[in-house]
Design an enzyme around this catalytic site. Structure first.
Site, PDB file in Angstrom:
ATOM      1  N   HIS A 193       0.909  -1.301   0.002  1.00 52.51           N
ATOM      2  CA  HIS A 193      -0.159   0.131  -0.041  1.00 52.51           C
ATOM      3  C   HIS A 193       0.961   1.306  -0.046  1.00 52.51           C
ATOM      4  O   HIS A 193       0.471   2.350   0.269  1.00 52.51           O
ATOM      5  CB  HIS A 193      -0.908   0.046   1.182  1.00 52.51           C
ATOM      6  CG  HIS A 193      -2.249  -1.287   1.075  1.00 52.51           C
ATOM      7  ND1 HIS A 193      -3.024  -0.946   0.046  1.00 52.51           N
ATOM      8  CD2 HIS A 193      -2.388  -2.118   1.888  1.00 52.51           C
ATOM      9  CE1 HIS A 193      -3.752  -2.030   0.249  1.00 52.51           C
ATOM     10  NE2 HIS A 193      -3.517  -2.718   1.299  1.00 52.51           N
ATOM     11  N   ILE A 230       1.084   6.799   0.020  1.00 59.49           N
ATOM     12  CA  ILE A 230       0.407   6.090   0.953  1.00 59.49           C
ATOM     13  C   ILE A 230      -1.075   5.780   0.703  1.00 59.49           C
ATOM     14  O   ILE A 230      -1.581   6.743   0.613  1.00 59.49           O
ATOM     15  CB  ILE A 230       0.654   6.078   2.548  1.00 59.49           C
ATOM     16  CG1 ILE A 230       2.329   6.592   2.893  1.00 59.49           C
ATOM     17  CG2 ILE A 230      -0.016   5.205   3.386  1.00 59.49           C
ATOM     18  CD1 ILE A 230       2.226   7.124   4.108  1.00 59.49           C
ATOM     19  N   CYS A 231      -1.362   4.745   0.466  1.00 58.42           N
ATOM     20  CA  CYS A 231      -2.817   4.377   0.253  1.00 58.42           C
ATOM     21  C   CYS A 231      -3.685   3.826   1.438  1.00 58.42           C
ATOM     22  O   CYS A 231      -3.452   2.892   1.926  1.00 58.42           O
ATOM     23  CB  CYS A 231      -2.930   3.227  -0.767  1.00 58.42           C
ATOM     24  SG  CYS A 231      -4.643   3.029  -1.053  1.00 58.42           S
ATOM     25  N   LEU A 232      -3.979   5.041   2.079  1.00 59.81           N
ATOM     26  CA  LEU A 232      -4.665   4.732   3.471  1.00 59.81           C
ATOM     27  C   LEU A 232      -5.694   5.650   3.766  1.00 59.81           C
ATOM     28  O   LEU A 232      -5.565   6.925   3.830  1.00 59.81           O
ATOM     29  CB  LEU A 232      -3.617   4.947   4.859  1.00 59.81           C
ATOM     30  CG  LEU A 232      -3.916   4.776   6.264  1.00 59.81           C
ATOM     31  CD1 LEU A 232      -4.173   3.410   6.515  1.00 59.81           C
ATOM     32  CD2 LEU A 232      -2.857   5.220   7.293  1.00 59.81           C
TER      33      LEU A 232
END
Lengths: 148, 151
Positions: free
Chosen positions: B83, B90-92
């Site tokens: 991620h 950041i894929c959050l």
């Protein structure tokens, strides 16, 4: 007094126009500039029709205006009160991270979380959820109506 | 002091007084109005990132905490993680659509540490090559699509 006289004379226009024909060495000692003229600004309130979107009131679509009006109405249905220290659990507003002080204006959400009214209203205009438990406020509002 | 500064001041105080394990604010990095921070992160012991050091860059708008901060990995060591893109993005979800003003620098750092800790295989996101070539500089402008939550 000298300053007052000077600032109200027409001559400051030539000062504003730049120094092209002024020799800076010949200029009188700099005086404290008058404050910028007061301009009655029609400050448009800024709205946030969806998270991350900020727009002045005059640039909203009709749908967004309706949504905002409805949201304002719903927020006004949420109970408010003044902090009196009786609720031992709620000590600080997690939005501004300040401790509640006697007399602070609070707003209570249906999930029983409470915040400074000013802090939570600002958030609820963006997202109609409780910042602490993420519970959607409108669903919870409906259930309180149905049960009462 | 603006409300953003006041709140960040409080967060900074709490994080320096009682820092969570493996998370440390880089004091030299702080801009005078606190709108930019660098946080040093240690890979947790017993995880794939043990012994590695990372840096997170935080940027706050004057509307923080109503607006989420911009958070990305910076510096030479970007964790290899499904991620985390190789440019540090950041894929959050809590950094964009699931942001809440009750979250903080500390809670964001802890979420990222735990995201690293739960990783079972060091690999780049499947779309890393194309994403890094085409994305905006600001990860908040990415329309993330939180494909899988298993990692």
């Amino acid at each position: 007094m000298g300053n007052c006289f000077k600032s109200s004379s027409n001559d400051d226009i030539s000062l504003l126009r730049g120094n092209d024909h002024h020799d800076p060495a010949l200029e009188p000692a700099p005086f404290v500039e008058p404050p910028p003229p007061y301009r009655p600004q029609q400050r448009m309130p800024i709205f946030h029709p969806s998270p991350g979107v900020s727009r002045p009131a005059n640039q909203l679509t009709e749908d967004e205006q309706i949504k905002i009006a409805q949201r304002l109405g719903l927020i006004n249905h949420l109970p408010t009160g003044k902090y009196d220290g009786t609720n031992k659990k709620a000590k600080e507003c997690v939005i501004c991270m300040n401790e509640f002080v006697f007399g602070d204006e609070l707003r209570y959400l249906p999930c029983m979380h409470c915040y400074h009214r000013e802090c939570i209203d600002d958030w609820l205009m963006r997202s109609f959820t409780c910042p602490s438990c993420m519970e959607p406020v409108d669903a919870a509002l409906l259930t309180t109506y149905q049960t009462s | 002091m603006t409300s953003m500064e006041k709140r960040l001041q409080k967060e900074l105080q709490a994080m320096t007084k009682d820092p969570p394990v493996g998370v440390k604010v880089n004091m030299e990095s702080l801009s005078s109005n606190l709108s930019e921070w660098v946080v040093d992160i240690d890979g947790a012991t017993g995880t794939l990132y043990e012994g590695e050091k990372f840096q997170l860059g935080f940027k706050f708008t004057p509307r923080y905490p109503f607006d989420s901060p911009q958070v990305m990995f910076i510096g030479r060591n970007i964790p290899v993680h499904p991620h985390i893109y190789s440019n540090g993005h950041i894929c959050l979800s809590i950094l964009t659509e699931d942001w809440s003003p009750a979250l903080s620098v500390q809670s964001v750092c802890l979420s990222i540490v735990s995201m690293l800790s739960s990783c079972k295989e060091k690999k780049l996101p499947p779309d890393n090559a194309i994403y890094v070539r085409t994305c905006s500089k600001d990860p908040k402008k990415t329309r993330w699509w939180y494909h899988d939550n298993s990692v």
